[in-house]
Design a protein around this motif. Sequence first.
Motif, PDB file in Angstrom:
ATOM      1  N   GLU A  32       1.010  -1.515   0.602  1.00  0.00           N
ATOM      2  CA  GLU A  32       0.280  -0.147   0.307  1.00  0.00           C
ATOM      3  C   GLU A  32       1.063   1.068  -0.004  1.00  0.00           C
ATOM      4  N   ARG A  33       0.430   1.659  -0.596  1.00  0.00           N
ATOM      5  CA  ARG A  33       0.895   3.348  -0.643  1.00  0.00           C
ATOM      6  C   ARG A  33      -0.313   4.551  -0.147  1.00  0.00           C
ATOM      7  N   VAL A  60       3.681   6.759   5.251  1.00  0.00           N
ATOM      8  CA  VAL A  60       3.440   6.659   3.378  1.00  0.00           C
ATOM      9  C   VAL A  60       3.372   5.784   2.564  1.00  0.00           C
ATOM     10  N   ALA A  61       3.898   3.929   2.864  1.00  0.00           N
ATOM     11  CA  ALA A  61       4.265   3.634   2.019  1.00  0.00           C
ATOM     12  C   ALA A  61       4.960   2.096   3.107  1.00  0.00           C
ATOM     13  N   ARG A  62       3.417   0.790   2.747  1.00  0.00           N
ATOM     14  CA  ARG A  62       4.091   0.043   3.262  1.00  0.00           C
ATOM     15  C   ARG A  62       4.325  -1.648   2.254  1.00  0.00           C
ATOM     16  N   LEU A  63       4.867  -2.492   2.743  1.00  0.00           N
ATOM     17  CA  LEU A  63       5.621  -3.610   2.104  1.00  0.00           C
ATOM     18  C   LEU A  63       5.060  -4.791   2.605  1.00  0.00           C
ATOM     19  N   ASP A  64       5.007  -5.989   1.989  1.00  0.00           N
ATOM     20  CA  ASP A  64       3.743  -7.435   2.164  1.00  0.00           C
ATOM     21  C   ASP A  64       5.516  -7.459   2.903  1.00  0.00           C
ATOM     22  N   PRO A  65       4.734  -7.362   4.274  1.00  0.00           N
ATOM     23  CA  PRO A  65       5.570  -7.663   5.887  1.00  0.00           C
ATOM     24  C   PRO A  65       5.764  -9.503   5.980  1.00  0.00           C
ATOM     25  N   GLU A  66       5.192 -10.589   5.555  1.00  0.00           N
ATOM     26  CA  GLU A  66       4.875 -12.036   5.947  1.00  0.00           C
ATOM     27  C   GLU A  66       6.202 -12.757   6.043  1.00  0.00           C
ATOM     28  N   ASN A  67       6.781 -12.883   4.747  1.00  0.00           N
ATOM     29  CA  ASN A  67       8.443 -13.428   4.479  1.00  0.00           C
ATOM     30  C   ASN A  67       9.294 -12.595   6.343  1.00  0.00           C
ATOM     31  N   GLU A  68       9.057 -11.248   5.928  1.00  0.00           N
ATOM     32  CA  GLU A  68      10.028 -10.796   7.513  1.00  0.00           C
ATOM     33  C   GLU A  68       9.284 -11.192   8.848  1.00  0.00           C
ATOM     34  N   LEU A  69       8.321 -11.170   8.640  1.00  0.00           N
ATOM     35  CA  LEU A  69       7.065 -11.375  10.128  1.00  0.00           C
ATOM     36  C   LEU A  69       7.381 -13.034  11.005  1.00  0.00           C
ATOM     37  N   ASN A  70       7.685 -13.798   9.380  1.00  0.00           N
ATOM     38  CA  ASN A  70       8.154 -15.481   9.744  1.00  0.00           C
ATOM     39  C   ASN A  70       9.225 -15.299   9.765  1.00  0.00           C
ATOM     40  N   ASP A  71      10.483 -14.800   9.781  1.00  0.00           N
ATOM     41  CA  ASP A  71      11.712 -14.591  10.413  1.00  0.00           C
ATOM     42  C   ASP A  71      11.795 -14.108  11.763  1.00  0.00           C
ATOM     43  N   LEU A  72      10.970 -13.270  11.892  1.00  0.00           N
ATOM     44  CA  LEU A  72      11.217 -12.112  13.312  1.00  0.00           C
ATOM     45  C   LEU A  72      10.262 -13.665  14.210  1.00  0.00           C
ATOM     46  N   VAL A 128       5.981  10.154  -7.795  1.00  0.00           N
ATOM     47  CA  VAL A 128       5.713   8.872  -6.681  1.00  0.00           C
ATOM     48  C   VAL A 128       6.887   7.893  -8.063  1.00  0.00           C
ATOM     49  N   GLY A 129       7.344   6.989  -7.500  1.00  0.00           N
ATOM     50  CA  GLY A 129       8.184   6.328  -8.186  1.00  0.00           C
ATOM     51  C   GLY A 129       7.440   5.032  -8.041  1.00  0.00           C
ATOM     52  N   ALA A 130       6.430   4.410  -7.999  1.00  0.00           N
ATOM     53  CA  ALA A 130       6.041   2.561  -7.451  1.00  0.00           C
ATOM     54  C   ALA A 130       4.865   3.007  -7.087  1.00  0.00           C
ATOM     55  N   GLU A 131       3.614   1.977  -7.320  1.00  0.00           N
ATOM     56  CA  GLU A 131       2.489   1.683  -7.477  1.00  0.00           C
ATOM     57  C   GLU A 131       2.038   0.851  -6.376  1.00  0.00           C
ATOM     58  N   PRO A 132       1.585   0.240  -5.678  1.00  0.00           N
ATOM     59  CA  PRO A 132       0.812  -0.875  -4.597  1.00  0.00           C
ATOM     60  C   PRO A 132       0.778  -2.311  -5.734  1.00  0.00           C
ATOM     61  N   GLY A 133       1.643  -3.128  -5.263  1.00  0.00           N
ATOM     62  CA  GLY A 133       1.513  -4.158  -5.626  1.00  0.00           C
ATOM     63  C   GLY A 133       2.626  -4.723  -6.746  1.00  0.00           C
ATOM     64  N   GLU A 134       3.405  -3.801  -7.292  1.00  0.00           N
ATOM     65  CA  GLU A 134       4.800  -4.061  -7.544  1.00  0.00           C
ATOM     66  C   GLU A 134       5.982  -4.335  -6.555  1.00  0.00           C
ATOM     67  N   VAL A 135       7.217  -5.197  -7.138  1.00  0.00           N
ATOM     68  CA  VAL A 135       7.565  -5.652  -6.366  1.00  0.00           C
ATOM     69  C   VAL A 135       9.359  -4.277  -6.645  1.00  0.00           C
ATOM     70  N   VAL A 136       9.485  -3.968  -5.442  1.00  0.00           N
ATOM     71  CA  VAL A 136      10.656  -3.237  -5.412  1.00  0.00           C
ATOM     72  C   VAL A 136      11.724  -3.798  -5.558  1.00  0.00           C
ATOM     73  N   ALA A 137      12.782  -3.024  -5.426  1.00  0.00           N
ATOM     74  CA  ALA A 137      14.384  -3.378  -5.174  1.00  0.00           C
ATOM     75  C   ALA A 137      14.701  -1.807  -4.392  1.00  0.00           C
ATOM     76  N   PRO A 138      15.567  -2.101  -2.999  1.00  0.00           N
ATOM     77  CA  PRO A 138      16.088  -1.560  -1.594  1.00  0.00           C
ATOM     78  C   PRO A 138      16.283  -0.444  -2.443  1.00  0.00           C
TER      79      PRO A 138
END
Length: 377
Positions: A85-86, A100-112, A194-204
Amino acid sequence: MSGQAAEKSGGALSRYLVVSTLVVTGVVLSACGREDAKAPPAPVRPVRTVTVASQPPAPALGFTGHIEAQDRVDLSFRIGGRMAERHAGVGATVREGDVVARLDPENELNDLRAARAALASAEGLRREADGQYQRQSQLLARNVATRADFEAAEQARLSARSQVTAAQARVASAEDIVGFTTLRADAPGVVTRVGAEPGEVVAPGRMIIQLARRDGRDAVFEAPADVVRSLHLDDAATVMLAGQAGVTAHGRVREISPQADPVTRTFTVRVGLSDPSPAFRLGAAVTARIGGDGKAAIHIPATALTQRGSGKDLETGVWVVDPAAQTVSLRKVEVLASDPATAHIGKGLNPGDVVITAGANVLREGQQVRLGGAETR
């Protein structure tokens, strides 16, 4: 008797000759010393000069440009992933700390979760090692257990504690990574891109939004090379909003681009505004008058400048001629700006001073000169 008299007469004559030689030698050396002490006068040097004249005040230069944020920042994620989301779009106003924006955190939450489970296991092993250490300590005090068993229990206790410390560090790192999935504004401002839309895979590091911070406004202009030479940092400027008479702001030149644009061959000049009104919105067209402070300037050929010393002791001056005595003296000056042809002097010279422009490199203080050519600047 006659032989003794002759011998005495010969000795007296020898002493007389020696004394005479010493006297003559002393006189000659004294004369040479007087000649050496009297240094030859410096030769009269032919020079070229210029008579300093006060120049009329430089007129203000006019420019047309637009308003930009003084400080712009590209907000991006530290890690890659799918943007879920943005919350801010172009033109949105954000406050410091706003999401202002969020990434899907599922993988990071599993690591936690895995890191926390490893921490729980390490803490269990530590409690077990602590209990074994206490038992071995009591048995050793009663001489029931061996020293080797006690040392093994002590080493296992230290190892278990180290594993807990490492597991705690992994949990802290995993929590930080989960936090990196949320992008927050680091200062209040307005979103300009703005440089990306929700649903896109963004690089660091990829720009998600560009934020124009509210702590300053710049008036930006493009100037050709011949005009840029007349501008200096900290020159005063008056900026007017195009199409709205009476809406003005004051500022100073804070940046002059050192390199020309490869397409337009012009240089970017940025004027920092000190008191812009809300009407000076980002992108608004403006006009400006830069310079023209009403002060008379003194310009001399750049060849007249002479530098003495080095490092912190380096001083810049010019040779000034005394018209009555036809002698020169070195005078320190303040150079505001210079180019290969002309030097702009702030302090040290007055209208009417006669300045040497050619032949200054062989002069010394108080030397007489012969004026070979003169002009008025």
